[in-house]
Enzyme design. Structure first.
Site, mmCIF file in Angstrom:
data_model
loop_
_atom_site.group_PDB
_atom_site.id
_atom_site.type_symbol
_atom_site.label_atom_id
_atom_site.label_comp_id
_atom_site.label_asym_id
_atom_site.label_seq_id
_atom_site.Cartn_x
_atom_site.Cartn_y
_atom_site.Cartn_z
ATOM 1 N N GLY A 1 0.769 -1.242 0.000
ATOM 2 C CA GLY A 1 0.000 0.000 0.000
ATOM 3 C C GLY A 1 0.796 1.286 0.000
ATOM 4 O O GLY A 1 0.214 2.372 -0.122
ATOM 5 N N CYS B 1 -12.903 3.563 -29.212
ATOM 6 C CA CYS B 1 -14.195 4.229 -29.367
ATOM 7 C C CYS B 1 -14.927 4.367 -28.037
ATOM 8 O O CYS B 1 -15.980 3.760 -27.820
ATOM 9 C CB CYS B 1 -15.040 3.439 -30.359
ATOM 10 S SG CYS B 1 -14.137 3.177 -31.884
#
Ligand code: LLP
Length: 434
Positions: free
Chosen positions: A238, A356
């Site tokens: 982390g 797209c």
């Protein structure tokens, strides 16, 4: 700290100009610096200082065999979450005996494979999983080493999609239930209790949540270690990295308040946490992914078109969200720099891919040097959760990956060929030949 610097206006990875790599291997291409990987591992390892410690690199951050081998050679262990990741570690020459197996959904097949490989420990995320591991181990006449993942219920102050240590998340066993689970586990014939584990989230940029979690979990580890023969405590991964240049070079606000104890570096992390952990007398495990590899990699892409719409300056490049999904998925910031410094003129730009979808962008309205068709640019800090989260969306091939060591560079993943994208597919049996 990383090894991507300009030399005479050319972006270099260590001693190799990035455009030289592109000439040989095309674009888009991921480029990794082996020295940066090594330095990050060594810096964190040295900061811990404890005699009995093991860094288990989180394979999910970047599982390229060359990355795994580099770390295995430094003595790293590995945090794995699937049979596939364990097989990669083995293929790269890593030691299964230094692997911890995390994840909420381990299948019986995965458990069996991991037991046969002799992994160091399973990090158990639920009681049903514990029962399943016991059953599989019994069938194989083996004893499974386990640690329970405790959910300490602290807020990691990070992006909602990558926080894991609160009761809103699917991860770990609630703090209040952990002791009962150890009592149950101690009665299971094929289970050996080996440790305790926690992980509160990813890309943490403050010390405080770590401190809070360790202050909660250390006394629990102490109580458990008095009752069971525990060997280790893992405090997970982390540790965040700096993605934004303003934070890298300038003086961010929390720093201006005074040389902050809260600045998260290996040194401040270790200084805050090791004194809380040392008295336990347990081996300390860490599972960092992003800290080790994040700033050791870039994604290089070529400008295909400049499209000026009156409102916007779109820089259309040959990489897309299928190559690096973090901006689209987490609104993540990746610094973008030209591979050749040719101008000081800047213009507000959107760097977008050819896919797209409107989400297919790398930055919006960002002041970037004026670019032209054919120019190369680099997305920095792309070593972690870059290539591994790639897909073939829009039938786009996986890019090549290259590792640099000093003045040498080597292909560590060749570019996928288009036919390979649909190699596993076939027409249904009722379709005739054409
Ligand atoms: N240990 C466990 C149990 C984990 O779940 C993770 C990450 C790590 C260690 C390593 O965390 P790190 O040191 O890399 O922060 N795809 C997201 C990040 C997902 C993190 C998942 N778990 C991103 O691109 O930001």
């Amino acid at each position: 700290m990383h090894e991507f610097q300009y030399r005479a206006g050319r972006l270099c990875c260590e001693k190799v100009p990035v455009d030289k790599i592109v000439r040989e291997h095309g674009s888009p291409v991921y480029v990794y610096s082996q020295r940066t990987l090594t330095e990050h591992f060594q810096r964190l390892d040295a900061a811990l200082g404890l005699a009995d410690r093991l860094i288990c690199y989180a394979v999910k951050a970047n599982s390229n065999l060359a990355v795994l081998r580099t770390l295995a050679d430094l003595g790293s262990g590995f945090d794995i979450v699937s049979e596939g990741e364990l097989r990669r570690v083995v293929a790269a020459g890593g030691d299964p005996g230094r692997c911890v197996f995390a994840g909420v959904g381990k299948t019986a097949r995965e458990i069996e494979f991991a037991l046969r490989q002799g992994i160091y420990c399973f990090n158990v995320e639920s009681e049903p999983e514990l029962e399943r591991i016991n059953k599989v181990a019994g069938r194989l006449r083996k004893t499974a080493p386990v640690a329970v993942r405790v959910n300490p219920n602290v807020d990691a102050h990070t992006h909602a999609k990558i926080t894991t240590g609160t009761y809103e998340n699917k991860f770990g066993i609630a703090f209040e239930q952990v002791e009962a689970v150890y009592a149950r586990a101690a009665k299971l014939k094929h289970i050996r209790l080996r440790g305790l584990q926690m992980h509160i989230g990813s890309q943490l940029t403050e010390l405080e949540p770590f401190e809070q979690a360790v202050r909660r979990v250390a006394p629990l580890a102490q109580r458990l270690a008095e009752r069971y023969p525990l060997e280790f405590l893992s405090i997970g991964g982390g540790i965040g990295i700096v993605y934004q240049p303003a934070l890298r070079s300038g003086a961010p606000e929390w720093w201006r308040k005074g040389p902050s104890r809260n600045l998260l570096t290996p040194a401040t992390y270790a200084a805050a946490l090791v004194p809380l952990l040392k008295p336990l007398g347990l081996r300390l495990l860490l599972e960092p992914g992003r800290y080790i590899v994040g700033n050791a990699g870039i994604l290089v892409t070529r400008v295909e078109y400049i499209k000026r719409t009156g409102r916007k300056n779109f820089v259309i490049v040959d990489a897309a969200m299928n190559d690096l999904i973090r901006p689209a998925f987490y609104d993540a910031y990746h610094e973008i720099v030209p591979v050749r410094q040719t101008t000081s003129k800047k213009v507000s730009s959107d760097v977008v891919g050819p896919i797209c979808e409107s989400g297919d962008y790398f930055c919006k309205d960002r002041l970037l040097p004026v670019l032209a068709e054919g120019d190369l640019i680099a997305l920095l800090s792309a070593g972690a959760y870059g290539s591994v989260m790639g897909s073939n969306y829009n039938s786009r091939a996986f890019p090549a990956e290259v590792m640099v060591d000093g003045a040498k560079f080597s292909l560590v993943r060749r570019r996928q060929q288009l036919e390979e994208i649909w190699r596993l597919e076939q027409l249904p049996s009722w379709c005739g030949d054409r």
